[in-house]
Enzyme design. Structure first.
Site, PDB file in Angstrom:
ATOM      1  CG  ASN A   1      -4.059  32.264  10.438  1.00  0.00           C
ATOM      2  OD1 ASN A   1      -3.803  32.737   9.338  1.00  0.00           O
ATOM      3  ND2 ASN A   1      -4.605  31.076  10.587  1.00  0.00           N
TER       4      ASN A   1
ATOM      5  CD  GLU B   1       0.529  27.869  12.913  1.00  0.00           C
ATOM      6  OE1 GLU B   1       1.145  28.917  13.118  1.00  0.00           O
ATOM      7  OE2 GLU B   1      -0.717  27.826  12.794  1.00  0.00           O
TER       8      GLU B   1
ATOM      9  CB  SER C   1      -7.614  29.340  11.207  1.00  0.00           C
ATOM     10  OG  SER C   1      -7.691  28.588  10.020  1.00  0.00           O
TER      11      SER C   1
ATOM     12  CG  HIS D   1      -3.514  25.615  11.306  1.00  0.00           C
ATOM     13  ND1 HIS D   1      -2.846  26.816  11.214  1.00  0.00           N
ATOM     14  CD2 HIS D   1      -4.669  25.778  10.620  1.00  0.00           C
ATOM     15  CE1 HIS D   1      -3.583  27.665  10.519  1.00  0.00           C
ATOM     16  NE2 HIS D   1      -4.684  27.059  10.147  1.00  0.00           N
TER      17      HIS D   1
HETATM   18  N1  LIG Z   1      -8.754  28.296   3.743  1.00  0.00           N
HETATM   19  C1  LIG Z   1      -7.560  28.345   4.288  1.00  0.00           C
HETATM   20  O1  LIG Z   1      -6.619  28.937   3.764  1.00  0.00           O
HETATM   21  C2  LIG Z   1      -7.314  27.616   5.594  1.00  0.00           C
HETATM   22  C3  LIG Z   1      -5.993  27.375   5.984  1.00  0.00           C
HETATM   23  C4  LIG Z   1      -5.764  26.644   7.158  1.00  0.00           C
HETATM   24  C5  LIG Z   1      -6.841  26.225   7.926  1.00  0.00           C
HETATM   25  N2  LIG Z   1      -8.107  26.500   7.515  1.00  0.00           N
HETATM   26  C6  LIG Z   1      -9.200  25.989   8.354  1.00  0.00           C
HETATM   27  O2  LIG Z   1      -9.648  24.774   7.779  1.00  0.00           O
HETATM   28  C7  LIG Z   1     -11.049  24.609   8.037  1.00  0.00           C
HETATM   29  C8  LIG Z   1     -11.787  24.414   6.737  1.00  0.00           C
HETATM   30  O3  LIG Z   1     -11.588  25.551   5.926  1.00  0.00           O
HETATM   31  P1  LIG Z   1     -11.784  25.482   4.336  1.00  0.00           P
HETATM   32  O4  LIG Z   1     -11.089  26.672   3.795  1.00  0.00           O
HETATM   33  O5  LIG Z   1     -11.460  24.129   3.820  1.00  0.00           O
HETATM   34  O6  LIG Z   1     -13.369  25.720   4.238  1.00  0.00           O
HETATM   35  P2  LIG Z   1     -14.366  25.312   3.051  1.00  0.00           P
HETATM   36  O7  LIG Z   1     -15.543  26.202   3.191  1.00  0.00           O
HETATM   37  O8  LIG Z   1     -13.649  25.256   1.743  1.00  0.00           O
HETATM   38  O9  LIG Z   1     -14.766  23.800   3.404  1.00  0.00           O
HETATM   39  C9  LIG Z   1     -15.494  23.426   4.537  1.00  0.00           C
HETATM   40  C10 LIG Z   1     -16.169  22.106   4.215  1.00  0.00           C
HETATM   41  O10 LIG Z   1     -16.738  21.593   5.416  1.00  0.00           O
HETATM   42  C11 LIG Z   1     -17.914  20.903   5.053  1.00  0.00           C
HETATM   43  N3  LIG Z   1     -18.746  20.721   6.254  1.00  0.00           N
HETATM   44  C12 LIG Z   1     -19.466  21.643   6.921  1.00  0.00           C
HETATM   45  N4  LIG Z   1     -20.090  21.064   7.982  1.00  0.00           N
HETATM   46  C13 LIG Z   1     -19.732  19.757   7.961  1.00  0.00           C
HETATM   47  C14 LIG Z   1     -20.063  18.622   8.773  1.00  0.00           C
HETATM   48  N5  LIG Z   1     -20.876  18.761   9.821  1.00  0.00           N
HETATM   49  N6  LIG Z   1     -19.521  17.405   8.463  1.00  0.00           N
HETATM   50  C15 LIG Z   1     -18.711  17.269   7.390  1.00  0.00           C
HETATM   51  N7  LIG Z   1     -18.372  18.302   6.576  1.00  0.00           N
HETATM   52  C16 LIG Z   1     -18.884  19.515   6.862  1.00  0.00           C
HETATM   53  C17 LIG Z   1     -18.559  21.787   3.992  1.00  0.00           C
HETATM   54  O11 LIG Z   1     -19.495  21.056   3.210  1.00  0.00           O
HETATM   55  C18 LIG Z   1     -17.313  22.211   3.199  1.00  0.00           C
HETATM   56  O12 LIG Z   1     -17.057  21.329   2.124  1.00  0.00           O
HETATM   57  C19 LIG Z   1     -11.495  25.842   8.836  1.00  0.00           C
HETATM   58  O13 LIG Z   1     -11.436  25.546  10.194  1.00  0.00           O
HETATM   59  C20 LIG Z   1     -10.425  26.875   8.450  1.00  0.00           C
HETATM   60  O14 LIG Z   1     -10.259  27.863   9.443  1.00  0.00           O
HETATM   61  C21 LIG Z   1      -8.380  27.164   6.361  1.00  0.00           C
END
Ligand SMILES: NC(=O)c1ccc[n+]([C@@H]2O[C@H](COP(=O)([O-])OP(=O)(O)OC[C@H]3O[C@@H](n4cnc5c(N)ncnc54)[C@H](O)[C@@H]3O)[C@@H](O)[C@H]2O)c1
Length: 289
Positions: free
Chosen positions: A193, A154, A121, A142
């Site tokens: 964002n 995005e 993000s 994204h």
């Molecule tokens: N939550 C949102 O609304 C949103 C929206 C768009 C983008 N994002 C981005 O997406 C990404 C993930 O966010 P999320 O909300 O899914 O987080 P989340 O905490 O729900 O999930 C992250 C996952 O990554 C896994 N993980 C951590 N280290 C790892 C590794 N080395 N190898 C494999 N898996 C690993 C964890 O076990 C976890 O299941 C972030 O970069 C976030 O900024 C989030």
């Protein structure tokens, strides 16, 4: 042969599971990688229940649900992403963790013009690109939460990304995935964002300072501005750890106070009150499944 048929998704949390579902429902062969068997099982259950809900609600036939499931495999070994045409990284919003993953992907993915994408993000894409030996093929793709529902994606080229890589990513997003791509600069927060996070932080500061109560802040924006969710519900939906990480990245890059995460947000993250995904945030939720 279609340009992109085999997709890898790294991380099966909120976003990774949604992205994997979108790709599998679009007919792509999807392999999902997680850190541990436990995290994988958690992500797999989330993905299965989301596909199950889509079928129950009539958005997907049972046949299509089973076909989508049949296209997804799971692993805890990034080496099993070797044959992928595109890998989308969706792990925690932590630059060091993401950089290490890009370094490993660079080593293991064999197709020379495979695309390595991040769902970050706010982390600079160029930092992930230069951690690999193929910076022309690294960019941001994204998705928005929930990825199965939100139409916007995005597409963010780093300074090093080849135009051909951007074109292939946009073609996949608008073609097979049926989403609406917008192009954004590699600048913390991109388009959405950069506008959304200062607004969410302002709502948290308003709550923190006693300016208004939780329900009144959310009702204000839902009923006064026709937003489907107020800012505190939106923060809970995104995940408060993710909101805090995005804010920290934006503040680190742009040095403007409006991006600084307020203490209340940081204390809630420290307490493990991460929003919907943890069962508690500004609102209580059912325990995570
Ligand atoms: N939550 C949102 O609304 C949103 C929206 C768009 C983008 N994002 C981005 O997406 C990404 C993930 O966010 P999320 O909300 O899914 O987080 P989340 O905490 O729900 O999930 C992250 C996952 O990554 C896994 N993980 C951590 N280290 C790892 C590794 N080395 N190898 C494999 N898996 C690993 C964890 O076990 C976890 O299941 C972030 O970069 C976030 O900024 C989030």
């Amino acid at each position: 042969m279609a340009d992109i048929e085999r997709v890898g998704v790294v991380g099966c949390g909120l976003m990774g599971s949604g992205i994997a579902e979108v790709c599998a429902r679009s007919g792509l062969d999807v392999r999902v990688a997680e850190t541990t068997g436990e995290a994988l099982e958690f992500g797999r259950t989330r993905l299965l229940s989301s596909l199950g809900r889509a079928a129950e609600r009539g958005r997907l036939s049972e046949e299509d649900r089973d076909a989508a499931l049949g296209r997804i495999t799971f692993t805890t070994d990034l080496g099993e992403l070797a044959d992928r045409d595109l890998v989308i990284e969706a792990v925690v919003e932590n630059e060091q963790v993401k950089t290490e993953i890009f370094q490993v992907l660079d080593q293991v993915v064999t197709r020379p013009d495979a695309i390595l994408a991040s769902n970050t993000s706010a982390i600079p894409l160029v930092n992930l690109a230069v951690a690999t030996s193929r910076p022309a093929q690294v960019l941001g793709i994204h998705f928005f939460n929930p990825a199965q529902v939100q139409r916007l994606v995005e597409v963010i080229p780093a300074l090093t990304t080849a135009e051909e890589t951007v074109r292939r990513a946009e073609a996949l997003v608008s073609g097979l995935l049926g989403k609406h791509p917008i192009r954004a600069q590699d600048r913390s927060g991109f388009v959405v964002n950069a506008l959304l996070i200062p607004y969410l932080l302002a709502a948290i500061r308003m709550l923190e300072s006693g300016g208004a109560g939780r329900d009144d802040i959310d009702s204000g924006m839902e009923l006064g501005c026709a937003h489907p969710l107020g800012p505190l519900k939106t923060a809970d939906l995104i995940g408060l750890d993710t909101v805090a990480s995005i804010a920290e990245s934006m503040f680190a890059e742009l040095k403007e106070p409006l991006y600084a995460p307020p203490p209340l947000l940081l204390r809630m993250v420290a307490a493990g009150h991460l929003g919907r995904k943890s069962g508690a945030g500004f609102y209580p939720y059912d325990p995570p499944r």
